[in-house]
Write an enzyme that holds these catalytic residues in place. Structure first.
Site, PDB file in Angstrom:
ATOM      1  N   ASN A 184       0.978  -1.441  -0.049  1.00 21.49           N
ATOM      2  CA  ASN A 184      -0.020  -0.027   0.052  1.00 21.49           C
ATOM      3  C   ASN A 184       1.044   1.074  -0.016  1.00 21.49           C
ATOM      4  O   ASN A 184       1.911   1.425   0.802  1.00 21.49           O
ATOM      5  CB  ASN A 184      -0.922  -0.043   1.270  1.00 21.49           C
ATOM      6  CG  ASN A 184      -1.888   1.069   1.243  1.00 21.49           C
ATOM      7  OD1 ASN A 184      -1.978   2.170   0.782  1.00 21.49           O
ATOM      8  ND2 ASN A 184      -3.461   0.668   1.486  1.00 21.49           N
ATOM      9  N   HIS A 209     -10.009  -4.503  -4.324  1.00 22.33           N
ATOM     10  CA  HIS A 209      -8.533  -4.895  -3.520  1.00 22.33           C
ATOM     11  C   HIS A 209      -8.938  -5.191  -2.085  1.00 22.33           C
ATOM     12  O   HIS A 209      -9.940  -4.701  -1.453  1.00 22.33           O
ATOM     13  CB  HIS A 209      -7.843  -3.717  -3.486  1.00 22.33           C
ATOM     14  CG  HIS A 209      -8.244  -2.293  -3.262  1.00 22.33           C
ATOM     15  ND1 HIS A 209      -9.241  -1.638  -3.841  1.00 22.33           N
ATOM     16  CD2 HIS A 209      -8.031  -1.600  -2.147  1.00 22.33           C
ATOM     17  CE1 HIS A 209      -9.497  -0.517  -3.359  1.00 22.33           C
ATOM     18  NE2 HIS A 209      -8.858  -0.443  -1.973  1.00 22.33           N
ATOM     19  N   HIS A 254      -7.122  -5.443   1.738  1.00 21.93           N
ATOM     20  CA  HIS A 254      -6.139  -5.063   2.653  1.00 21.93           C
ATOM     21  C   HIS A 254      -5.748  -6.171   3.458  1.00 21.93           C
ATOM     22  O   HIS A 254      -6.513  -6.771   3.934  1.00 21.93           O
ATOM     23  CB  HIS A 254      -6.429  -3.736   3.589  1.00 21.93           C
ATOM     24  CG  HIS A 254      -6.723  -2.637   2.491  1.00 21.93           C
ATOM     25  ND1 HIS A 254      -5.895  -1.624   2.343  1.00 21.93           N
ATOM     26  CD2 HIS A 254      -8.055  -2.279   1.868  1.00 21.93           C
ATOM     27  CE1 HIS A 254      -6.650  -0.596   1.547  1.00 21.93           C
ATOM     28  NE2 HIS A 254      -7.743  -0.887   1.482  1.00 21.93           N
TER      29      HIS A 254
END
Length: 187
Positions: free
Chosen positions: A75, A145, A147
């Site tokens: 990230n 996406h 995390h």
């Protein structure tokens, strides 16, 4: 209002303002994120940063590992050291849009990301999740996406709460290399 010497006193909204005891970490590189520049909109992959990043070499794109249908990338704006994301190559917005094979590799990459993080950094736990849609908090809602955020006891200690400062002890390139090496080591 004037001070004891007859000079005008500043309030919190005047000129440079009044010192408020908050530390300031200037992060001008985040302004494009705050403004929403480069975010994918709708179903089109044109301009999507996640679609563009796979065209870069792994180091430049902060890519940790590539699979046949998904990839893992660090990230760019991490919550914690080692914060990475798992994404399909295909530009789809919703988890339900994944094919069976994409879903399987997506899950396998998430599991491997956890094993790699444990191997290289020994976190005490993880936050794993995805925000589906802008209303749910997705920063880039058009490209799915997930995390994977390593967590340690005390990682959210007094610094953000009292010190108003976030501490990331490693540069992104170093974190990417550590995780990429760990990924290969666990193959």
């Amino acid at each position: 209002m004037t001070d004891d010497f007859g000079k005008p006193q500043l309030t919190g909204q005047d000129g440079v303002g009044v010192h408020d005891a908050l530390q300031r970490l200037w992060t001008p590189h985040r302004l494009s994120y705050v403004k929403g520049e480069g975010k994918a909109v709708g179903d089109e992959p044109a301009g999507c940063p996640f679609c563009r990043v796979v065209e870069l070499d792994d180091e430049s794109g902060l890519i940790i590992a590539r699979g046949s249908e998904v990839f893992a990338v660090l990230n760019l704006y991490p919550y914690n050291p080692g914060h990475l994301m798992v994404l399909p190559y295909r530009h789809v917005p919703d988890y339900a849009d994944l094919t069976v094979s994409e879903t399987a590799e997506f899950a396998a990459f998430t599991q491997k990301a956890m094993r790699v993080a444990r191997h290289v950094a020994a976190p005490h736990g993880f936050n794993i999740g995805m925000n589906q849609g802008v209303v749910a908090g997705a920063g880039i809602a058009a490209h799915l996406h997930q995390h994977v955020v390593p967590r340690w006891g005390g990682d959210a200690n007094f610094m953000p709460v009292i010190g108003h400062t976030k501490v990331l002890p490693q540069l992104l390139g170093e974190t990417r290399q550590l995780l990429a090496d760990g990924w290969k080591a666990l193959d």
